[in-house]
Design a protein around this motif. Structure first.
Motif, PDB file in Angstrom:
ATOM      1  N   ILE A  52      42.189  31.981  28.037  1.00 41.92           N
ATOM      2  CA  ILE A  52      42.677  31.184  29.160  1.00 41.92           C
ATOM      3  C   ILE A  52      41.853  31.549  30.388  1.00 41.92           C
ATOM      4  N   GLU A  53      41.152  30.555  30.939  1.00 39.43           N
ATOM      5  CA  GLU A  53      40.423  30.707  32.198  1.00 39.43           C
ATOM      6  C   GLU A  53      41.289  30.093  33.290  1.00 39.43           C
ATOM      7  N   MET A  54      41.515  30.836  34.360  1.00 40.86           N
ATOM      8  CA  MET A  54      42.381  30.356  35.435  1.00 40.86           C
ATOM      9  C   MET A  54      41.630  30.374  36.755  1.00 40.86           C
ATOM     10  N   GLY A  55      41.811  29.328  37.551  1.00 37.97           N
ATOM     11  CA  GLY A  55      41.276  29.253  38.900  1.00 37.97           C
ATOM     12  C   GLY A  55      42.376  28.800  39.842  1.00 37.97           C
ATOM     13  N   SER A  56      42.491  29.481  40.988  1.00 40.59           N
ATOM     14  CA  SER A  56      43.581  29.171  41.901  1.00 40.59           C
ATOM     15  C   SER A  56      43.271  29.682  43.298  1.00 40.59           C
ATOM     16  N   PRO A  57      43.779  28.999  44.329  1.00 40.94           N
ATOM     17  CA  PRO A  57      43.735  29.599  45.652  1.00 40.94           C
ATOM     18  C   PRO A  57      44.515  30.926  45.634  1.00 40.94           C
ATOM     19  N   GLY A 102      44.515  40.810  24.912  1.00 43.21           N
ATOM     20  CA  GLY A 102      43.264  41.564  24.883  1.00 43.21           C
ATOM     21  C   GLY A 102      42.800  41.791  26.314  1.00 43.21           C
ATOM     22  N   PRO A 103      41.502  41.676  26.560  1.00 43.84           N
ATOM     23  CA  PRO A 103      40.967  41.931  27.898  1.00 43.84           C
ATOM     24  C   PRO A 103      41.449  40.916  28.947  1.00 43.84           C
ATOM     25  N   VAL A 104      41.686  41.424  30.145  1.00 38.49           N
ATOM     26  CA  VAL A 104      42.035  40.608  31.310  1.00 38.49           C
ATOM     27  C   VAL A 104      40.996  40.904  32.383  1.00 38.49           C
ATOM     28  N   THR A 105      40.388  39.857  32.938  1.00 31.07           N
ATOM     29  CA  THR A 105      39.409  40.016  34.004  1.00 31.07           C
ATOM     30  C   THR A 105      39.882  39.213  35.211  1.00 31.07           C
ATOM     31  N   LEU A 106      40.021  39.879  36.360  1.00 28.28           N
ATOM     32  CA  LEU A 106      40.420  39.222  37.602  1.00 28.28           C
ATOM     33  C   LEU A 106      39.226  39.233  38.557  1.00 28.28           C
ATOM     34  N   ARG A 107      39.035  38.105  39.279  1.00 27.21           N
ATOM     35  CA  ARG A 107      37.937  37.990  40.228  1.00 27.21           C
ATOM     36  C   ARG A 107      38.441  37.377  41.532  1.00 27.21           C
ATOM     37  N   SER A 108      38.178  38.071  42.643  1.00 23.43           N
ATOM     38  CA  SER A 108      38.483  37.532  43.967  1.00 23.43           C
ATOM     39  C   SER A 108      37.637  38.280  44.990  1.00 23.43           C
ATOM     40  N   LEU A 111      39.506  40.102  47.675  1.00 21.47           N
ATOM     41  CA  LEU A 111      40.179  41.331  47.264  1.00 21.47           C
ATOM     42  C   LEU A 111      39.189  42.369  46.738  1.00 21.47           C
ATOM     43  N   GLY A 112      37.883  42.070  46.813  1.00 28.86           N
ATOM     44  CA  GLY A 112      36.873  43.003  46.343  1.00 28.86           C
ATOM     45  C   GLY A 112      36.839  43.141  44.833  1.00 28.86           C
ATOM     46  N   MET A 113      37.238  42.094  44.132  1.00 31.05           N
ATOM     47  CA  MET A 113      37.264  42.107  42.668  1.00 31.05           C
ATOM     48  C   MET A 113      36.205  41.146  42.144  1.00 31.05           C
ATOM     49  N   GLY A 114      35.233  41.658  41.407  1.00 22.82           N
ATOM     50  CA  GLY A 114      34.203  40.811  40.840  1.00 22.82           C
ATOM     51  C   GLY A 114      33.130  40.477  41.850  1.00 22.82           C
ATOM     52  N   LYS A 115      32.261  39.542  41.471  1.00 21.09           N
ATOM     53  CA  LYS A 115      31.144  39.141  42.321  1.00 21.09           C
ATOM     54  C   LYS A 115      31.630  38.194  43.411  1.00 21.09           C
ATOM     55  N   PRO A 116      30.980  38.225  44.584  1.00 14.83           N
ATOM     56  CA  PRO A 116      31.344  37.273  45.634  1.00 14.83           C
ATOM     57  C   PRO A 116      31.184  35.839  45.159  1.00 14.83           C
ATOM     58  N   ASP A 128      40.363  34.054  40.509  1.00 14.11           N
ATOM     59  CA  ASP A 128      40.013  33.528  39.195  1.00 14.11           C
ATOM     60  C   ASP A 128      40.285  34.613  38.171  1.00 14.11           C
ATOM     61  N   ALA A 129      40.588  34.201  36.955  1.00 13.27           N
ATOM     62  CA  ALA A 129      40.917  35.182  35.926  1.00 13.27           C
ATOM     63  C   ALA A 129      40.557  34.658  34.554  1.00 13.27           C
ATOM     64  N   THR A 130      40.326  35.607  33.660  1.00  8.23           N
ATOM     65  CA  THR A 130      40.152  35.316  32.243  1.00  8.23           C
ATOM     66  C   THR A 130      41.139  36.180  31.483  1.00  8.23           C
ATOM     67  N   PHE A 131      41.942  35.527  30.645  1.00  4.56           N
ATOM     68  CA  PHE A 131      42.923  36.218  29.813  1.00  4.56           C
ATOM     69  C   PHE A 131      42.560  35.945  28.364  1.00  4.56           C
ATOM     70  N   ALA A 132      42.257  36.988  27.608  1.00  2.00           N
ATOM     71  CA  ALA A 132      41.891  36.819  26.205  1.00  2.00           C
ATOM     72  C   ALA A 132      43.007  37.375  25.330  1.00  2.00           C
TER      73      ALA A 132
END
Length: 184
Positions: A52-57, A102-108, A111-116, A128-132
Motif C-alpha cells: 500500500i502506497e499512501m500520499g496525504s497532506p 512487513g516493512p513500513v516506510t514513512l516520508r515527510s 518532519l525530517g523523514m526521508g528525502k526532501p 507519504d508512506a509505504t506499507f508492505a
C-alpha cells in the motif's frame, strides 16, 4: 521507492507502473495534488505481498503542515508516527490472505523523514508512506478494512487504485465507510 524484505517481481513493478499511468495518477503527477481531507492509496496485490502506497497532506494526521514547534505538536507527530508504524491496525487485509505486516516506510520533509520533496511548497507539506504486508495467500484478498477515519481527525475521503489478480480498480471511500473492496 518500495522497500520490502525481498525485491518486487517484474509483475509487481508492472502493476505499479500501470497504476501510475491511469488518468487519476497522471493528473496527480502533473499537478502535485494537495487536497486537505483526502488520502490517496495505491494498492498492489501480487505474489505473496500486498503493498500500500499512501500520499496525504500532513495536516490529515497531525493538524498542521510544517515542522512541529510546540511540545503538543511534537506529541501529535509522535502519536501519528506510532499509529502509522502499527499499520496492521490501520489496514486489516481480508483474513483469507493471511497477511502479516512487513516493512513500513514513512516520508515527510517537514518532519525530517526521508528525502526532501521537490514538489513541496511552503505551508503544504505531505506525509507519504509505504506499507508492505507478507501473505501466505495474497491473491485471495478481496478487501481491506481501513481504519484511517477513526484513527485520525483530518481524513474525509480516500481515493484508491488497486492492481490485483482480479484486475485494476479505482475506488473512493468517504467517511464513515471503511471497507475498500475489489472484485469484477
Amino acid at each position: 521507492m518500495i522497500l520490502t524484505s525481498r525485491p518486487l517481481s517484474t509483475l509487481a513493478l508492472t502493476a505499479l507502473f500501470a497504476l501510475s499511468s491511469l488518468p487519476f495518477a497522471a493528473s496527480a503527477q502533473t499537478q502535485h495534488a494537495h487536497v486537505h481531507g483526502q488520502i490517496k492509496l495505491d494498492v498492489v496485490v501480487e505474489g505473496p505481498t500486498v503493498v500500500i502506497e499512501m500520499g496525504s497532506p500532513l495536516d490529515n494526521f497531525v493538524g498542521f503542515e510544517r515542522a512541529p514547534r510546540t511540545d503538543a505538536e511534537k506529541k501529535a507527530v509522535d502519536d501519528a508516527v506510532t499509529q502509522l508504524r502499527a499499520a496492521d491496525h490501520l489496514f486489516k487485509i481480508d483474513p483469507t490472505a493471511n497477511c502479516k505486516l512487513g516493512p513500513v516506510t514513512l516520508r515527510s520533509a517537514a518532519l525530517g523523514m526521508g528525502k526532501p520533496d521537490a514538489n513541496a511548497t511552503e505551508g503544504h507539506a505531505d506525509l507519504d508512506a509505504t506499507f508492505a504486508f507478507n501473505c501466505t495467500n495474497a491473491a485471495a484478498a478481496k478487501f481491506i478494512d481501513i481504519d484511517l477515519f477513526n484513527a485520525f481527525k483530518g481524513p474525509r475521503q480516500i481515493e484508491a487504485q488497486i492492481a490485483s489478480p482480479q484486475g485494476q480498480f479505482k475506488r473512493t471511500l468517504k467517511r464513515p465507510a471503511t471497507r475498500l473492496s475489489w472484485t469484477k
